[in-house]
Design a protein around this motif. Sequence first.
Motif, PDB file in Angstrom:
ATOM      1  N   LEU A  58       0.856  -1.186   0.000  1.00 11.28           N
ATOM      2  CA  LEU A  58       0.000   0.000   0.000  1.00 11.28           C
ATOM      3  C   LEU A  58       0.889   1.232   0.000  1.00 11.28           C
ATOM      4  O   LEU A  58       1.753   1.400   0.863  1.00 11.28           O
ATOM      5  N   VAL A  59       0.670   2.089  -0.995  1.00 11.02           N
ATOM      6  CA  VAL A  59       1.489   3.293  -1.167  1.00 11.02           C
ATOM      7  C   VAL A  59       0.559   4.499  -1.174  1.00 11.02           C
ATOM      8  O   VAL A  59      -0.460   4.508  -1.874  1.00 11.02           O
ATOM      9  N   GLY A  60       0.895   5.519  -0.401  1.00  9.59           N
ATOM     10  CA  GLY A  60       0.070   6.714  -0.388  1.00  9.59           C
ATOM     11  C   GLY A  60      -1.337   6.395   0.083  1.00  9.59           C
ATOM     12  O   GLY A  60      -1.590   5.485   0.868  1.00  9.59           O
ATOM     13  N   GLU A  61      -2.307   7.170  -0.425  1.00 10.57           N
ATOM     14  CA  GLU A  61      -3.689   6.992  -0.003  1.00 10.57           C
ATOM     15  C   GLU A  61      -4.456   6.058  -0.926  1.00 10.57           C
ATOM     16  O   GLU A  61      -5.363   5.366  -0.498  1.00 10.57           O
ATOM     17  N   SER A  62      -4.103   6.016  -2.231  1.00  9.31           N
ATOM     18  CA  SER A  62      -4.935   5.259  -3.166  1.00  9.31           C
ATOM     19  C   SER A  62      -4.148   4.322  -4.075  1.00  9.31           C
ATOM     20  O   SER A  62      -4.743   3.555  -4.821  1.00  9.31           O
ATOM     21  N   ARG A  63      -2.837   4.383  -4.053  1.00  9.79           N
ATOM     22  CA  ARG A  63      -2.054   3.540  -4.961  1.00  9.79           C
ATOM     23  C   ARG A  63      -1.607   2.285  -4.255  1.00  9.79           C
ATOM     24  O   ARG A  63      -1.300   2.271  -3.069  1.00  9.79           O
ATOM     25  N   SER A  64      -1.544   1.180  -4.991  1.00 10.72           N
ATOM     26  CA  SER A  64      -1.118  -0.094  -4.404  1.00 10.72           C
ATOM     27  C   SER A  64      -0.569  -0.988  -5.497  1.00 10.72           C
ATOM     28  O   SER A  64      -0.735  -0.722  -6.698  1.00 10.72           O
ATOM     29  N   GLY A  65       0.080  -2.044  -5.062  1.00  9.92           N
ATOM     30  CA  GLY A  65       0.561  -3.065  -5.971  1.00  9.92           C
ATOM     31  C   GLY A  65       0.534  -4.401  -5.250  1.00  9.92           C
ATOM     32  O   GLY A  65       0.311  -4.478  -4.036  1.00  9.92           O
ATOM     33  N   ARG A  66       0.771  -5.485  -6.008  1.00 10.43           N
ATOM     34  CA  ARG A  66       0.797  -6.823  -5.401  1.00 10.43           C
ATOM     35  C   ARG A  66       2.005  -7.571  -5.948  1.00 10.43           C
ATOM     36  O   ARG A  66       2.321  -7.484  -7.137  1.00 10.43           O
ATOM     37  N   LEU A  67       2.697  -8.278  -5.058  1.00  8.59           N
ATOM     38  CA  LEU A  67       3.865  -9.049  -5.489  1.00  8.59           C
ATOM     39  C   LEU A  67       3.827 -10.424  -4.840  1.00  8.59           C
ATOM     40  O   LEU A  67       3.167 -10.655  -3.821  1.00  8.59           O
ATOM     41  N   VAL A  68       4.579 -11.350  -5.456  1.00 10.60           N
ATOM     42  CA  VAL A  68       4.708 -12.719  -4.940  1.00 10.60           C
ATOM     43  C   VAL A  68       6.050 -12.814  -4.251  1.00 10.60           C
ATOM     44  O   VAL A  68       7.100 -12.724  -4.919  1.00 10.60           O
ATOM     45  N   PRO A  69       6.103 -12.976  -2.905  1.00 13.51           N
ATOM     46  CA  PRO A  69       7.400 -13.027  -2.219  1.00 13.51           C
ATOM     47  C   PRO A  69       8.320 -14.111  -2.756  1.00 13.51           C
ATOM     48  O   PRO A  69       9.550 -13.925  -2.785  1.00 13.51           O
ATOM     49  N   GLY A  70       7.742 -15.225  -3.227  1.00 12.38           N
ATOM     50  CA  GLY A  70       8.580 -16.311  -3.727  1.00 12.38           C
ATOM     51  C   GLY A  70       9.372 -15.932  -4.955  1.00 12.38           C
ATOM     52  O   GLY A  70      10.365 -16.608  -5.298  1.00 12.38           O
ATOM     53  N   ASN A  71       8.968 -14.857  -5.659  1.00 15.10           N
ATOM     54  CA  ASN A  71       9.698 -14.421  -6.849  1.00 15.10           C
ATOM     55  C   ASN A  71      10.909 -13.551  -6.513  1.00 15.10           C
ATOM     56  O   ASN A  71      11.684 -13.208  -7.397  1.00 15.10           O
TER      57      ASN A  71
END
Length: 834
Positions: A792-805
């Motif tokens: 979660l970045v800022g108020e409205s921006r986000s991303g998703r990642l796979v820790p295994g990568n």
Amino acid sequence: MAEERGNERNGTPNGEGRIEPIALHQEMQRSYLEYAMSVIVGRALPDARDGLKPVQRRILYAMHELGLTPDRPYRKCARVVGDVLGKYHPHGDQAVYDALVRLVQTFASRHPLLDGHGNFGSVDDDPPAAMRYTETRLAPIANEAMLDEIANDTVDFAPNFDGSQQEPTVLPAQLPFLLLNGCTGIAVGMATNIPPHNLGEVVDALIALIRKPDLTDEKLLALVPGPDFPTGGEVLLGSGVRDTYLVGRGSIPMRGVAHIEEVQPGKGRHRRSAVVITELPYQLSKAGWIEKLAEQVNDGKIGGIADIRDESDRDGMRVVVELRRDASAETVLGELQRRTALQSNFGAILLALVNGQPVQLSLRRMLEEFLAYRELTLVRRTRHALQRCEDRLEVVEGLIKALDALPQVIAMITAAADAASARASLQVHLDLSERQADAVLAMPLRRLTGLEQESLRKESEELRQERTRLRHLLEDRGSLLEAMVAEFKALRKRFATPRRTRLVEGGDDLVAQRAAAIRPNAELQRQQAYEALATDSRLVIQADGAVKVVSPQVLGRLHLDEPVDLGDHPAPGQVMVPVARQPQVLAFTADGRVALLRWEFAGQQPGLLERFLPDSLDGATVVQVMPLPEGGESGGLSLGLLSSDGRFKRLPLEEFQELSGRAATVLKLKEGVVLQRVVLCREGEDLVVGSSTGRMLRLPLQDSQVPLMGRTAQGPVLMRLLPEERVVGAACVEAGGSVLLASSGGVVKRLSLDGLRRCQRGDLGQIGVRFSRRGDTLVDLCDGAASVVGVLVGESRSGRLVPGNLDLQDPNGAGLELSLRPGEAVRRLIPLLA
């Protein structure tokens, strides 16, 4: 002198042996334990033998010493309080007077031990008059069944607080007043709350236990079926009463007595139905109950009531709840029982001192402790009586022996030079003891008459018979027990009164009906809402608090479980579980409370978290939601609670599986401290805690480091924080696993657990991530085994990642740097719980 004082301050030999160094925590522990035991033994808890607290025992003994028996005039309470303070109880006068008042109040004690004259308070919580206005004396039951044998060497005496007086360590009670009058007391870390009982029933139980010590619990409970409150009312029989008597702790449902009648509101007005309350539950203030009922009527919580009047007088209680013409009297009465204290619970805790130790007692144990004590006092009383009988018999036999040889006695006395010579001559020639010789010398001339001589011989015969009887009692326990039974029967005949509290069968069903009515159909509605859901649906809770139940097709279009670069995407999901087994989802708030999420209603009306939480959590900040593992997976699991001051506490998972619809407090927090993170802990894994400076602490999940604790505990300090440093998160990681770290500057790093050394609680730990930019800080961490983690970045921006990568790195690794916009900062990591 000044020089000596200076030497003492400087630590020179003048102070040797007078100052002893001691660790502060040891002194605090010792002082606190001494204080706790002082409160437990010397103030708050009653003795299982006479059922009295020390202050009550001292009041009764002081009044006995003053001669305030029931046949004497009343005496000012101030005089009694002054005697108690000056001789036995060096505490506040108001504390003593409050205890005295309770011993007088007929609505507080089933068998008051004191007889009062004046205003001693009322069921309306009116305060008693000052002690200079009220008067008191011993009640007959206290005088005869509590203090009658105190002069017969039945109890031990001990010096008072200054050694100037002797006071009894316990009173020779002939009845178990702990059960008859009950007791309420709050000590340090423990409390007692014993309800009063009926004298006739308790005496019957005592006699039954004497005759048959292995009496079954069922028969014992039939003899003492329930409490008998001085204010009457009703007790609902069920598991609460049974648990109280068999275990020593239970919740006893009780309710007031009410009936429906027609009343005439006033001249020229139509008659109306009214609910008339004639008895209220024990310890319920009548005025307070009426006031709260009026508030509920004004707030619209209870309808159908036109007026409330208190028509109580000296003949008894009468509270009239006048109804509106369109109201149903039965419905209003049911509402009064459900929504007010007209039906409430008595939380019974049968705790008392046994041999100076606080013990939680069952009904059987309480009766057995009293019987053992009563048998001991009977033995001591009999020995005392036997000693007095033998002493008197010795004197009488000496007088008879002197009368039989009267001329010789007269000759010896007249020939003696003084009393000592006469005593010695009598002892030698008539074979008398010293006591007998003194009695002969002190014998008045009237003893020489024939009538007096016959009287002495008759007394001698009676004393021999009495000695034989007393010796038989001491040698034959069966005879002693029969004498005890006869005394119990005499006391029952003298003091027993009919039961005031009615017993109502089927209490568990009535309590269940009331509980169901408190939240009308809430559980039923929730179950119906769940049954309306498609079994293949999934519950989705997103990071922004949105709760929804979606079908597999809709979920596929959302792609919540797939990686995605930073952008203006919907908030990442933090919970995504199938609804097929109706999962229990917990919501934890920053102030240390937890509640079950009523997510079933999200099927028809999705919304934010606040809609599905209890009303008591309005305005509270939810820091984390977590689905509970299913029943078969709960073995060896616990929940760990990390607070912002570096404390960590583990609670067994069972504490959370029986939550009701209300919020519960699971963590006591100091002012300014909040709950930071909730971690699912598994036995055998390691706990990793991180701080904003990148400092990591790895500890094994063992009781020595992070023990399982109760709800009211704060938990030990795991990480001692440096100035301006704060705790950011924690994770439970299996051996060989990893931790995912994120900094505010956009550095994401997968740190190998093997790169961190195991530490002890309170250690400094080691640096797990090194920051390349000034001002960068660690903001969050989570288990690196998660399938997908939202950033979660800022108020409205986000991303998703796979820790295994991500590459597995040691503490010196640089990690992956995210491309942030100017002014942006990473706020938190959100692992997807699926």
